[in-house]
Design a protein around this motif. Sequence first.
Motif, PDB file in Angstrom:
ATOM      1  N   SER A 222      64.088  28.715 -42.315  1.00 34.48           N
ATOM      2  CA  SER A 222      64.103  29.789 -43.303  1.00 34.48           C
ATOM      3  C   SER A 222      65.094  29.515 -44.435  1.00 34.48           C
ATOM      4  O   SER A 222      64.722  29.514 -45.602  1.00 34.48           O
ATOM      5  N   ILE A 223      66.362  29.293 -44.099  1.00 38.55           N
ATOM      6  CA  ILE A 223      67.358  28.916 -45.096  1.00 38.55           C
ATOM      7  C   ILE A 223      68.136  27.731 -44.550  1.00 38.55           C
ATOM      8  O   ILE A 223      68.635  27.770 -43.424  1.00 38.55           O
ATOM      9  N   ASP A 224      68.221  26.669 -45.346  1.00 40.40           N
ATOM     10  CA  ASP A 224      68.922  25.438 -44.964  1.00 40.40           C
ATOM     11  C   ASP A 224      70.075  25.162 -45.918  1.00 40.40           C
ATOM     12  O   ASP A 224      70.016  25.502 -47.112  1.00 40.40           O
ATOM     13  N   PHE A 225      71.104  24.498 -45.389  1.00 42.16           N
ATOM     14  CA  PHE A 225      72.115  23.905 -46.266  1.00 42.16           C
ATOM     15  C   PHE A 225      72.512  22.562 -45.686  1.00 42.16           C
ATOM     16  O   PHE A 225      72.508  22.356 -44.470  1.00 42.16           O
ATOM     17  N   ALA A 226      72.836  21.619 -46.565  1.00 38.46           N
ATOM     18  CA  ALA A 226      73.107  20.241 -46.140  1.00 38.46           C
ATOM     19  C   ALA A 226      73.831  19.495 -47.250  1.00 38.46           C
ATOM     20  O   ALA A 226      74.087  20.033 -48.331  1.00 38.46           O
ATOM     21  N   ASP A 227      74.166  18.230 -46.948  1.00 41.86           N
ATOM     22  CA  ASP A 227      74.629  17.261 -47.953  1.00 41.86           C
ATOM     23  C   ASP A 227      75.901  17.674 -48.670  1.00 41.86           C
ATOM     24  O   ASP A 227      76.103  17.392 -49.845  1.00 41.86           O
ATOM     25  N   GLY A 228      76.798  18.376 -47.911  1.00 43.83           N
ATOM     26  CA  GLY A 228      78.087  18.714 -48.486  1.00 43.83           C
ATOM     27  C   GLY A 228      78.100  20.009 -49.266  1.00 43.83           C
ATOM     28  O   GLY A 228      78.981  20.198 -50.125  1.00 43.83           O
ATOM     29  N   TRP A 229      77.148  20.909 -48.971  1.00 43.60           N
ATOM     30  CA  TRP A 229      77.202  22.209 -49.651  1.00 43.60           C
ATOM     31  C   TRP A 229      78.531  22.882 -49.335  1.00 43.60           C
ATOM     32  O   TRP A 229      78.917  23.028 -48.190  1.00 43.60           O
ATOM     33  N   SER A 230      79.236  23.303 -50.373  1.00 46.70           N
ATOM     34  CA  SER A 230      80.513  23.978 -50.227  1.00 46.70           C
ATOM     35  C   SER A 230      80.403  25.314 -50.949  1.00 46.70           C
ATOM     36  O   SER A 230      80.791  25.456 -52.105  1.00 46.70           O
ATOM     37  N   GLY A 231      79.813  26.278 -50.255  1.00 50.17           N
ATOM     38  CA  GLY A 231      79.535  27.556 -50.894  1.00 50.17           C
ATOM     39  C   GLY A 231      79.570  28.692 -49.906  1.00 50.17           C
ATOM     40  O   GLY A 231      79.811  28.517 -48.705  1.00 50.17           O
ATOM     41  N   THR A 232      79.314  29.874 -50.420  1.00 56.55           N
ATOM     42  CA  THR A 232      79.291  31.091 -49.617  1.00 56.55           C
ATOM     43  C   THR A 232      77.882  31.650 -49.582  1.00 56.55           C
ATOM     44  O   THR A 232      77.220  31.746 -50.618  1.00 56.55           O
ATOM     45  N   GLY A 233      77.430  32.013 -48.391  1.00 55.78           N
ATOM     46  CA  GLY A 233      76.178  32.723 -48.225  1.00 55.78           C
ATOM     47  C   GLY A 233      76.459  34.107 -47.683  1.00 55.78           C
ATOM     48  O   GLY A 233      77.017  34.245 -46.592  1.00 55.78           O
ATOM     49  N   ILE A 246      68.550  29.679 -39.644  1.00 59.94           N
ATOM     50  CA  ILE A 246      69.446  28.950 -40.540  1.00 59.94           C
ATOM     51  C   ILE A 246      69.683  27.574 -39.944  1.00 59.94           C
ATOM     52  O   ILE A 246      70.059  27.457 -38.779  1.00 59.94           O
ATOM     53  N   GLU A 247      69.441  26.538 -40.733  1.00 66.14           N
ATOM     54  CA  GLU A 247      69.745  25.176 -40.311  1.00 66.14           C
ATOM     55  C   GLU A 247      70.868  24.646 -41.196  1.00 66.14           C
ATOM     56  O   GLU A 247      70.717  24.552 -42.406  1.00 66.14           O
ATOM     57  N   GLY A 248      72.006  24.315 -40.576  1.00 66.53           N
ATOM     58  CA  GLY A 248      73.154  23.828 -41.320  1.00 66.53           C
ATOM     59  C   GLY A 248      73.493  22.409 -40.940  1.00 66.53           C
ATOM     60  O   GLY A 248      73.772  22.119 -39.773  1.00 66.53           O
ATOM     61  N   SER A 249      73.481  21.507 -41.919  1.00 69.60           N
ATOM     62  CA  SER A 249      73.718  20.084 -41.687  1.00 69.60           C
ATOM     63  C   SER A 249      74.850  19.586 -42.573  1.00 69.60           C
ATOM     64  O   SER A 249      75.212  20.224 -43.573  1.00 69.60           O
ATOM     65  N   ILE A 270      69.281  37.646 -38.809  1.00 71.24           N
ATOM     66  CA  ILE A 270      68.278  36.612 -38.534  1.00 71.24           C
ATOM     67  C   ILE A 270      67.360  37.157 -37.450  1.00 71.24           C
ATOM     68  O   ILE A 270      67.763  37.326 -36.304  1.00 71.24           O
ATOM     69  N   VAL A 271      66.121  37.432 -37.829  1.00 68.25           N
ATOM     70  CA  VAL A 271      65.165  38.042 -36.916  1.00 68.25           C
ATOM     71  C   VAL A 271      64.047  37.047 -36.642  1.00 68.25           C
ATOM     72  O   VAL A 271      63.475  36.469 -37.572  1.00 68.25           O
ATOM     73  N   GLY A 272      63.729  36.844 -35.388  1.00 72.20           N
ATOM     74  CA  GLY A 272      62.755  35.843 -35.005  1.00 72.20           C
ATOM     75  C   GLY A 272      61.331  36.211 -35.342  1.00 72.20           C
ATOM     76  O   GLY A 272      61.080  37.165 -36.088  1.00 72.20           O
ATOM     77  N   PRO A 273      60.405  35.419 -34.800  1.00 70.15           N
ATOM     78  CA  PRO A 273      60.650  34.324 -33.855  1.00 70.15           C
ATOM     79  C   PRO A 273      61.132  33.068 -34.571  1.00 70.15           C
ATOM     80  O   PRO A 273      61.390  33.085 -35.774  1.00 70.15           O
TER      81      PRO A 273
END
Length: 368
Positions: A222-233, A246-249, A270-273
């Motif tokens: 649904s929402i991803d962040f990666a590659d050195g994201w330096s922020g606020t959600g 949420i997938e965080g890498s 975060i509501v499934g499935p």
Amino acid sequence: MKKTFLSLLAVAAIAITSCTVSNDEPNNGFQVDPANFKGNITQGTVTLSASTEYNLTGALIVEEGAKLVIPAGTVIKASGGTSSYIAVAQGAQIFIDGTATNPVVMTSSKSSPAPADWGGLVICGKAPTNKGATATAEVSDLTYGGTVKNDNSGSIRYLRVEYTGATFNGSKEFNGVSLFGVGSGTTFEYVQSYNGGDDGIEFFGGTVTGKYLVATGSGDDSIDFADGWSGTGQYWYINKGAKAGIEGSNNGDDGNATPTTKAILKDISIVGPGSEGALFIKEGGGHWTASNIYAADFALGIKIKSSDAPANANVKNGNIVFTNIQFDNVTKKDEYTGTETYFTEGTNSGAGNGKAAPTWANGWTKGL
């Protein structure tokens, strides 16, 4: 997530003007045919009209030095499949000026729309990533990344993107909105991805803050962040996604790459499935500080693979911490095999209303 992009098509400008142009900057020859909306905005400012419906038939590229302004109530319908997308290059800006009662809508032109009907929205900035000094966006061959933490790609408020995620090949699909190295000078809030074929919204590095985000019916994460994201959600509402909420890498090639992903997450429901958990700490994970998180209707709350040594090290060393997370109808809370306590449980409001849609999402979203 699946990588989501294709090479830009070189597109000629179209012949009939039906947009308005700001008085202080000329459009320098860019012309818009609403029935065949595509091309390269190379200079000046082009402002669309909410009274006109635009048929996006190919790639629309806002090039360095140019600006695109989209007023409240504007509807753009895409008919070109994979070739239809909107991309904003480094040094360009987009201003999406929707309202809670009159959002900007980017959607499919089909009478029976479906996920993956068209591409999506891509924005490239000059803020840092851990993919090298600069990198190339996989959708558009546009350069992104750099050293300008406060880079400004414009302002996006009250936008709904629907039925995105067109497939380029077996391993590349568009996201709803992709933010590549976008800087903190950019406003990104009140944005919904609805029924996209791949990920809803993804941050590829950068420093931009994302507030009041909604991802509904995403075909992947649904929402991803990666590659050195330096922020606020903050204030995210996620529901009906296929895989991770949420997938965080940190970095898919090197889980220890620097600059390290440093995510501040708060006030999120975060509501499934979802087959990969409410939250997936992946590819090194980076550093997370999360609070007031509400997760409901998942078989697994927090996913982390035992084989992901950098991600497990970040949990072990206290670099990933959840303060007050609530699990509601979650079968297994986490799969971390270490002994460290990295989350505490509480009773939370999440995005504002627990499992139910928050009041700030009223009017401009759908499918909640």
